[in-house]
Design a protein around this motif. Structure first.
Motif, PDB file in Angstrom:
ATOM      1  N   ASP A  72      49.688   4.777  40.253  1.00 58.20           N
ATOM      2  CA  ASP A  72      49.369   5.164  41.632  1.00 58.20           C
ATOM      3  C   ASP A  72      50.393   4.693  42.672  1.00 58.20           C
ATOM      4  O   ASP A  72      50.160   4.837  43.879  1.00 58.20           O
ATOM      5  CB  ASP A  72      47.967   4.678  42.037  1.00 58.20           C
ATOM      6  N   VAL A  73      51.519   4.145  42.224  1.00 57.27           N
ATOM      7  CA  VAL A  73      52.606   3.818  43.152  1.00 57.27           C
ATOM      8  C   VAL A  73      53.646   4.939  43.051  1.00 57.27           C
ATOM      9  O   VAL A  73      54.114   5.250  41.951  1.00 57.27           O
ATOM     10  CB  VAL A  73      53.236   2.459  42.814  1.00 57.27           C
ATOM     11  N   GLU A  74      53.999   5.549  44.181  1.00 59.40           N
ATOM     12  CA  GLU A  74      54.881   6.716  44.134  1.00 59.40           C
ATOM     13  C   GLU A  74      56.277   6.337  43.668  1.00 59.40           C
ATOM     14  O   GLU A  74      56.854   5.338  44.099  1.00 59.40           O
ATOM     15  CB  GLU A  74      54.962   7.398  45.497  1.00 59.40           C
ATOM     16  N   ALA A  75      56.813   7.165  42.773  1.00 61.40           N
ATOM     17  CA  ALA A  75      58.157   7.000  42.246  1.00 61.40           C
ATOM     18  C   ALA A  75      59.002   8.190  42.660  1.00 61.40           C
ATOM     19  O   ALA A  75      58.486   9.301  42.865  1.00 61.40           O
ATOM     20  CB  ALA A  75      58.124   6.880  40.721  1.00 61.40           C
ATOM     21  N   VAL A  76      60.293   7.972  42.765  1.00 66.87           N
ATOM     22  CA  VAL A  76      61.222   9.048  43.149  1.00 66.87           C
ATOM     23  C   VAL A  76      61.566   9.876  41.912  1.00 66.87           C
ATOM     24  O   VAL A  76      61.896   9.330  40.856  1.00 66.87           O
ATOM     25  CB  VAL A  76      62.501   8.473  43.765  1.00 66.87           C
ATOM     26  N   ILE A  77      61.458  11.222  42.055  1.00 63.74           N
ATOM     27  CA  ILE A  77      61.935  12.120  41.001  1.00 63.74           C
ATOM     28  C   ILE A  77      63.442  12.256  41.188  1.00 63.74           C
ATOM     29  O   ILE A  77      63.906  12.830  42.165  1.00 63.74           O
ATOM     30  CB  ILE A  77      61.244  13.494  41.078  1.00 63.74           C
ATOM     31  N   THR A  78      64.212  11.698  40.271  1.00 65.75           N
ATOM     32  CA  THR A  78      65.663  11.675  40.424  1.00 65.75           C
ATOM     33  C   THR A  78      66.344  12.894  39.838  1.00 65.75           C
ATOM     34  O   THR A  78      67.453  13.244  40.248  1.00 65.75           O
ATOM     35  CB  THR A  78      66.256  10.408  39.779  1.00 65.75           C
ATOM     36  N   SER A  79      65.693  13.565  38.857  1.00 63.49           N
ATOM     37  CA  SER A  79      66.349  14.702  38.212  1.00 63.49           C
ATOM     38  C   SER A  79      65.318  15.586  37.542  1.00 63.49           C
ATOM     39  O   SER A  79      64.386  15.088  36.896  1.00 63.49           O
ATOM     40  CB  SER A  79      67.368  14.203  37.176  1.00 63.49           C
ATOM     41  N   ARG A  80      65.460  16.906  37.716  1.00 62.10           N
ATOM     42  CA  ARG A  80      64.676  17.890  36.968  1.00 62.10           C
ATOM     43  C   ARG A  80      65.637  18.554  35.981  1.00 62.10           C
ATOM     44  O   ARG A  80      66.414  19.414  36.368  1.00 62.10           O
ATOM     45  CB  ARG A  80      64.058  18.918  37.908  1.00 62.10           C
ATOM     46  N   ILE A  81      65.583  18.132  34.753  1.00 62.63           N
ATOM     47  CA  ILE A  81      66.562  18.589  33.778  1.00 62.63           C
ATOM     48  C   ILE A  81      66.213  19.982  33.276  1.00 62.63           C
ATOM     49  O   ILE A  81      67.038  20.899  33.282  1.00 62.63           O
ATOM     50  CB  ILE A  81      66.661  17.580  32.616  1.00 62.63           C
ATOM     51  N   THR A  82      64.976  20.175  32.829  1.00 63.40           N
ATOM     52  CA  THR A  82      64.441  21.488  32.446  1.00 63.40           C
ATOM     53  C   THR A  82      62.977  21.515  32.831  1.00 63.40           C
ATOM     54  O   THR A  82      62.457  20.542  33.398  1.00 63.40           O
ATOM     55  CB  THR A  82      64.567  21.736  30.930  1.00 63.40           C
ATOM     56  N   GLY A  83      62.309  22.600  32.498  1.00 62.36           N
ATOM     57  CA  GLY A  83      60.872  22.668  32.736  1.00 62.36           C
ATOM     58  C   GLY A  83      60.094  21.701  31.871  1.00 62.36           C
ATOM     59  O   GLY A  83      58.916  21.419  32.144  1.00 62.36           O
ATOM     60  N   GLU A  84      60.751  21.169  30.843  1.00 61.37           N
ATOM     61  CA  GLU A  84      60.082  20.249  29.931  1.00 61.37           C
ATOM     62  C   GLU A  84      60.520  18.809  30.109  1.00 61.37           C
ATOM     63  O   GLU A  84      59.979  17.909  29.455  1.00 61.37           O
ATOM     64  CB  GLU A  84      60.348  20.663  28.472  1.00 61.37           C
ATOM     65  N   THR A  85      61.507  18.560  30.990  1.00 60.70           N
ATOM     66  CA  THR A  85      62.041  17.210  31.115  1.00 60.70           C
ATOM     67  C   THR A  85      62.378  16.898  32.571  1.00 60.70           C
ATOM     68  O   THR A  85      63.020  17.705  33.243  1.00 60.70           O
ATOM     69  CB  THR A  85      63.328  17.035  30.283  1.00 60.70           C
ATOM     70  N   LEU A  86      61.910  15.750  33.041  1.00 58.19           N
ATOM     71  CA  LEU A  86      62.349  15.244  34.336  1.00 58.19           C
ATOM     72  C   LEU A  86      62.506  13.735  34.240  1.00 58.19           C
ATOM     73  O   LEU A  86      62.037  13.097  33.288  1.00 58.19           O
ATOM     74  CB  LEU A  86      61.409  15.646  35.471  1.00 58.19           C
ATOM     75  N   GLN A  87      63.189  13.166  35.238  1.00 55.41           N
ATOM     76  CA  GLN A  87      63.412  11.729  35.255  1.00 55.41           C
ATOM     77  C   GLN A  87      62.902  11.144  36.559  1.00 55.41           C
ATOM     78  O   GLN A  87      63.032  11.759  37.626  1.00 55.41           O
ATOM     79  CB  GLN A  87      64.906  11.416  35.090  1.00 55.41           C
ATOM     80  N   ILE A  88      62.324   9.961  36.465  1.00 55.64           N
ATOM     81  CA  ILE A  88      61.810   9.270  37.639  1.00 55.64           C
ATOM     82  C   ILE A  88      62.359   7.850  37.649  1.00 55.64           C
ATOM     83  O   ILE A  88      62.739   7.307  36.615  1.00 55.64           O
ATOM     84  CB  ILE A  88      60.272   9.251  37.665  1.00 55.64           C
ATOM     85  N   GLN A  89      62.408   7.264  38.851  1.00 57.14           N
ATOM     86  CA  GLN A  89      62.888   5.888  38.989  1.00 57.14           C
ATOM     87  C   GLN A  89      61.715   4.971  39.259  1.00 57.14           C
ATOM     88  O   GLN A  89      60.889   5.238  40.137  1.00 57.14           O
ATOM     89  CB  GLN A  89      63.905   5.780  40.115  1.00 57.14           C
ATOM     90  N   VAL A  90      61.649   3.871  38.513  1.00 58.27           N
ATOM     91  CA  VAL A  90      60.560   2.914  38.669  1.00 58.27           C
ATOM     92  C   VAL A  90      60.720   2.215  40.018  1.00 58.27           C
ATOM     93  O   VAL A  90      61.756   1.590  40.278  1.00 58.27           O
ATOM     94  CB  VAL A  90      60.571   1.877  37.530  1.00 58.27           C
ATOM     95  N   PRO A  91      59.739   2.325  40.929  1.00 53.57           N
ATOM     96  CA  PRO A  91      59.883   1.711  42.254  1.00 53.57           C
ATOM     97  C   PRO A  91      59.762   0.187  42.182  1.00 53.57           C
ATOM     98  O   PRO A  91      59.200  -0.372  41.237  1.00 53.57           O
ATOM     99  CB  PRO A  91      58.733   2.330  43.053  1.00 53.57           C
ATOM    100  N   ASN A  92      60.286  -0.472  43.221  1.00 53.70           N
ATOM    101  CA  ASN A  92      60.305  -1.936  43.239  1.00 53.70           C
ATOM    102  C   ASN A  92      58.915  -2.567  43.184  1.00 53.70           C
ATOM    103  O   ASN A  92      58.757  -3.669  42.667  1.00 53.70           O
ATOM    104  CB  ASN A  92      61.015  -2.432  44.511  1.00 53.70           C
ATOM    105  N   ASN A  93      57.922  -1.883  43.720  1.00 57.44           N
ATOM    106  CA  ASN A  93      56.581  -2.465  43.786  1.00 57.44           C
ATOM    107  C   ASN A  93      55.640  -1.899  42.733  1.00 57.44           C
ATOM    108  O   ASN A  93      54.413  -2.002  42.853  1.00 57.44           O
ATOM    109  CB  ASN A  93      55.983  -2.257  45.173  1.00 57.44           C
ATOM    110  N   ALA A  94      56.201  -1.298  41.682  1.00 58.94           N
ATOM    111  CA  ALA A  94      55.360  -0.694  40.649  1.00 58.94           C
ATOM    112  C   ALA A  94      54.718  -1.758  39.766  1.00 58.94           C
ATOM    113  O   ALA A  94      55.238  -2.862  39.591  1.00 58.94           O
ATOM    114  CB  ALA A  94      56.193   0.263  39.801  1.00 58.94           C
TER     115      ALA A  94
END
Length: 478
Positions: A72-94
């Motif tokens: 429930d802590v929002e993370a930044v979506i850093t990359s949408r590689i395909t419809g089946e793959t994306l990357q997120i960054q773990v936030p500092n307060n996660a």
């Protein structure tokens, strides 16, 4: 009614969704229905991740995700590689927990398992220097440095120029004196800090100027470049304070105060520590201004040379005389060595100037209905002919300065030509504005020299800089 989409080979709907089909197959599906597809999360990796690190999420319809959360802590979506793959960054307060993504249509998907979030303690392994100038760069190496949230010098944050797990590049902030250097980071219980150097000396350097503009004008920002320019505290023009519109380590920008009149001015920049950097005798024009040519930025090729008229013509940037008093370091030089009345050098201003508004010079109301052409000229005590064509290329649109009237001796002369009425009954440039150079006649003495720079238009004759009104010295055709 549903929208019908006919696909010929491949229909691509948003990044990462591809539907292959045979030609002329009709798909009975709306864009809204496609966007409303239920996403899923099938896996993610790694299963354990440090704050600020990247986690790769696998699933379906992930290209429509607009939000991502870790417990429930929002993370930044850093990359949408395909419809089946994306990357997120773990936030500092996660904190550890499931990963959830949400689409623009409000569809949600959660991972079956939880991500384990760790807070590794960053460590700097290299030794800092004993001292550094404000704005200087320091490289830090170590481990888990991606988790650093701040590097401070005596409590003043440094700018982090680059950051990854094993390296940090920081810029020393302005906190002069002997200070402790600390790295700040987050732990699972909150902010933490570790001292990595004690008694580091922050040294205040003197700003160094790379360059002042050669001419200041009313409607253009003054840009002064250099190093450590953010240490400048204030400035003035002829004693009247200026307001910095931009200030960085490499430049300051400001406008000349409206009360300053046309003429030579002094610019003073005061910097921290009590010093002043001054530039005296800068020309300033408080009026409408347009530059057509200046050979620090324009090449000699703006003048086309007709070698059939003078095969011995010599063209260069800079020649045998010193520079004009201002504005720059280069001027146009033409040496004509064949006696002829034909044009040797021709500049079609309407084709070669970078000024976007030259065609409006004669428009009613522009330049207060008093546009004045200025240019530096030095003929090295020879006689030649300088012709201006305005609004057309016929003889009626031509005026010529030639012979003794064109001879400037061995000095630079700032000529001024009032363009309103220069060509009778001509109220428009009409996209024709030319300069032509010739020795003057088939019996003219050669060599004849034409040195030229700084073709500008203002709203009056710049007598403050020695400009001489030569309008009436130009002869009509004939």
């Amino acid at each position: 009614m549903k929208n019908i989409y006919k696909l010929l080979v491949v229909l691509t709907i948003f990044a990462g969704v591809f539907i292959a089909c045979d030609a002329d197959v009709e798909i009975d599906q709306t864009v809204e229905e496609i966007q409303s597809a239920q996403p899923t999360i099938t896996s993610f990796s790694p299963g354990t991740a440090a704050v600020n690190s990247i986690v790769t999420v696998e699933g379906t319809f992930l290209n429509f995700a607009t939000e991502a959360y870790i417990n429930d802590v929002e993370a930044v979506i850093t990359s949408r590689i395909t419809g089946e793959t994306l990357q997120i960054q773990v936030p500092n307060n996660a904190t550890s927990g499931v990963i959830k993504i949400v689409t623009e249509q409000g569809k949600e998907a959660e991972s079956a398992d939880g991500l384990t979030v760790t807070y590794p303690v960053p460590a700097v392994t290299n030794t800092l220097p004993a001292a550094g100038d404000v704005n200087s760069v320091i490289n830090l190496t170590g481990t888990d440095l991606a988790g650093v949230t701040e590097v401070s010098f005596g409590g003043t944050p440094a700018v982090i120029e680059f950051q990854e797990d094993q390296a940090l590049v920081i810029r020393v902030p302005n906190n002069v004196g002997f200070v402790d250097v600390a790295i700040n980071y987050l732990s699972s219980t909150g902010p933490e800090s570790t001292i990595i150097a004690t008694g580091f000396e922050v040294i205040l350097p003197q700003p160094t100027i790379g360059g002042f503009p050669s001419v200041l004008t009313r409607d253009n920002e003054v840009i002064v470049t250099g190093q450590d320019m953010n240490l400048i505290t204030d400035g003035n023009v002829n004693g009247t304070n200026v307001v910095f519109t931009t200030q960085t380590p490499t430049e300051v920008r400001f406008n000349v105060p409206t009360s300053i009149v046309t003429g030579y001015v002094d610019v003073n920049l005061n910097f921290q520590g009590g010093g002043t950097i001054s530039q005296t005798g800068l020309p300033y024009i408080n009026g409408q201004f347009e530059q057509l040519y200046e050979f620090d930025s324009d090449s000699a090729s703006v003048f086309a040379i007709d070698a059939s008229k003078d095969p011995l013509a010599v063209v260069s940037v800079n020649g045998n005389v010193s520079q004009p008093p201002f504005p720059g370091n280069n001027y146009y030089a033409l040496e004509m060595n064949t006696s002829t009345s034909s044009t040797v050098g021709r500049a079609k201003i309407h084709d070669t100037t970078t000024s976007a508004t030259f065609n409006n010079i004669l428009d009613a109301g522009n330049y207060g209905d008093n546009p004045v052409l200025h240019f530096w000229m030095n003929t090295e005590d020879t006689e030649m002919a300088f012709k201006i064509y305005l609004g057309g290329t016929g003889s009626a649109n031509r005026r010529s300065l030639q012979g003794a009237e064109a001879n400037t001796g061995n000095n630079w002369k700032l000529h001024a030509v009032r363009l309103n009425g220069f060509i009778p009954n001509q109220s428009s440039v009409a996209n024709v504005f030319e300069l032509r150079i010739t020795p003057g006649s088939s019996s003219a003495a050669v060599p004849a020299y034409f040195n030229f720079d700084w073709l500008i238009v203002t709203d009056r004759v710049l007598t403050e800089f020695g400009a001489v009104d030569v309008t009436d010295d130009f002869r009509p055709a004939g």
